[in-house]
Write a protein that holds these residues in place. Structure first.
Motif, short mmCIF file in Angstrom:
data_model
loop_
_atom_site.label_atom_id
_atom_site.label_comp_id
_atom_site.label_asym_id
_atom_site.label_seq_id
_atom_site.Cartn_x
_atom_site.Cartn_y
_atom_site.Cartn_z
N ARG A 186 0.87 -1.19 0.00
CA ARG A 186 0.00 0.00 0.00
C ARG A 186 0.90 1.22 0.00
O ARG A 186 1.74 1.37 0.88
N GLU A 187 0.71 2.08 -1.01
CA GLU A 187 1.55 3.27 -1.18
C GLU A 187 3.04 2.90 -1.15
O GLU A 187 3.87 3.61 -0.60
N SER A 227 -8.14 3.72 2.36
CA SER A 227 -8.05 4.30 1.02
C SER A 227 -6.58 4.45 0.62
O SER A 227 -5.72 4.75 1.45
N GLY A 228 -6.31 4.25 -0.67
CA GLY A 228 -4.93 4.40 -1.15
C GLY A 228 -4.67 3.56 -2.39
O GLY A 228 -5.58 2.94 -2.96
N ARG A 229 -3.42 3.52 -2.81
CA ARG A 229 -3.00 2.77 -4.00
C ARG A 229 -2.35 1.46 -3.55
O ARG A 229 -1.38 1.48 -2.77
N TYR A 230 -2.88 0.36 -4.07
CA TYR A 230 -2.41 -0.97 -3.69
C TYR A 230 -1.78 -1.66 -4.90
O TYR A 230 -2.15 -1.40 -6.06
N SER A 231 -0.89 -2.59 -4.62
CA SER A 231 -0.28 -3.41 -5.66
C SER A 231 0.15 -4.73 -5.04
O SER A 231 0.14 -4.90 -3.82
N PRO A 246 -0.49 -0.61 -10.00
CA PRO A 246 -1.24 -0.17 -8.81
C PRO A 246 -2.70 0.10 -9.14
O PRO A 246 -3.05 0.53 -10.24
N THR A 296 -6.40 1.78 -7.28
CA THR A 296 -6.84 2.71 -6.24
C THR A 296 -8.05 2.17 -5.51
O THR A 296 -9.04 1.76 -6.14
N THR A 353 -10.88 3.33 -2.87
CA THR A 353 -11.50 4.53 -2.30
C THR A 353 -12.62 4.11 -1.36
O THR A 353 -13.60 3.50 -1.79
#
Length: 418
Positions: free
Chosen positions: A145-146, A169-173, A188, A190, A192
């Motif tokens: 995450r981030e 909330s955030g950008r995951y990969s 990645p 997103t 929300t």
């Protein structure tokens, strides 16, 4: 495996349909206009090409008047509301009257991290899944995450976020070893998370009067995507529960006393308590009622003549009606009511007067409040203007009589002496 995937897709689609039903599907923009939406089936983002991906455009305007775009360029599938995606890229649709839809990405990467395509609200349970190309096996999966590593799984490929919170909330990969393809990193995505309800605000009168009713309201705005989600309200006084959990957002105290003064707050909970939010504190100070007694005629005429008409009046500056007034003369009850008519007073009316203001009895039979006025001293005198005149005339007559007596005595002494 294919049967399980199909069943999972149907369940996800059912949840998606329920979410759309709760949300009214087309959410309102700030201006109140509908926006174009793009449904994806199976309901996962990004979509993957090794599954049959169908896009459906919904919005206002004439049916069949849909314009499609792929990677920012007009796409050949014009006039159709449903299309099947066979190429990777970013897709959007537009409807006259409601504009462009949010973008949907279709991927053919070796490793893809997918998130549910429905709206994510606080308290929900969400699973992120890391998938290999054409469902090739993936091992030693790491989730980020981030850019920061969250978890490493030797066998599993899914990360559950439960219950969902705004901080999720955030950008995951994800990263893992894909069968036949080696180590791969996903693009990645997103996540929300939207509010299920807003932070509550506690409202109420900060200075109620002793004996008056007190109503505190715990105000929170539910999400328009789930406006009928059941919420519970809990009220606290100085950290102690004084009301709830209850469905009503109001706390009613029929008649407040001094003990009701303190710091109040409220908490709103989702059903099951997965989401809890508390209000700021509200200081409540219960005011004491003040009684006041007056004499007519007023000061400085607390000294009155016998026979003059005198009345006393009692009032309460603050308090709740109905109020009962009791009059005390030298500490003894003599009358009731806000007005005490003494009529033509006599010396016996002299003394101290005081009124007691009491409001209606509470349900438990005890007085809700009682206020005592300051004491008033009343002095009734028998010496008035007419008495002074009479005394003056009497004194003059007495002096004349004494003078006549002296003259007569002198005359008699003179005669006897001669």
């Amino acid at each position: 495996m294919a049967g399980d995937t199909g069943m999972a897709g149907k369940v996800a689609l059912l949840l998606w349909a329920q979410t759309l039903g709760l949300a009214g599907w087309c959410p309102l923009s700030p201006a109140g206009a509908q926006t174009t939406q793009l449904l994806v089936e199976p309901p996962w983002l990004p979509a993957v090409l090794w599954e049959r991906v169908t896009l459906t455009c919904q919005g206002s305007g004439t049916a069949g008047a849909t314009t499609w775009y792929k990677d920012g360029q007009r796409w050949g599938q014009q006039g159709r509301d449903h299309v099947t995606v066979t190429e990777s890229g970013t897709y959007r649709c537009a409807r006259p009257g409601s504009g462009f839809s949010p973008p949907v990405t279709a991927s053919d990467d070796s490793l893809v991290l997918q998130v549910p395509a429905w709206v994510l609200l606080e308290g929900d349970t969400v699973t992120l899944r890391c998938r290999g190309w054409w469902n090739n096996a993936v091992t030693r999966v790491s989730f980020y995450r981030e850019g920061k590593k969250l978890r490493v799984l030797r066998d599993g490929t899914e990360l559950s976020l439960l219950p969902l919170q705004l901080k999720h909330s955030g950008r995951y990969s994800c990263k893992g070893r894909v069968e036949y393809r080696g180590w791969k990193d996903s693009a990645p995505v997103t996540v929300t998370v939207q509010e299920l309800f807003s932070v509550p605000v506690l409202e109420g009168p900060p200075e109620p009067t002793e004996g008056s009713p007190l109503t505190l309201s715990c105000l929170s705005t539910p999400s328009p995507l789930r406006p009928r989600a059941p919420l519970l309200h809990v009220f606290y006084q100085d950290g102690q529960v004084v009301g709830g959990p209850q469905g009503s957002p109001q706390l009613l105290v029929p008649a407040v006393g001094v003990s009701h003064s303190g710091n109040y707050s409220c908490e709103v909970r989702s059903e099951g308590g997965a989401v809890r939010k508390s209000s700021a504190r509200l200081r409540v100070t219960v005011r004491m009622p003040v009684a006041n007694a007056t004499i007519t005629p007023g000061p400085p005429a607390h000294r009155v003549r016998a026979g003059d008409p005198v009345s006393l009046r009692c009032s309460v500056q603050v308090g709740s009606a109905p109020v009962t007034f009791t009059w005390l003369h030298n500490g003894q009850e003599v009358a009731r009511g806000p007005l005490l008519e003494l009529g033509n007073v006599s010396v016996g009316h002299s003394g101290t007067y005081q009124c007691v203001a009491t409001n209606q009895l509470g349900q438990d039979g005890h007085r809700v409040f009682q206020a005592l006025s300051p004491e008033l001293a009343l002095e009734v005198t028998t010496w008035g203007h007419r008495n002074t005149v009479a005394a003056g005339v009497g004194g003059t007559l007495l002096l004349l009589l004494l003078l006549v007596g002296v003259i007569v005595a002198w005359h008699w002494w003179h005669c006897v002496g001669g």
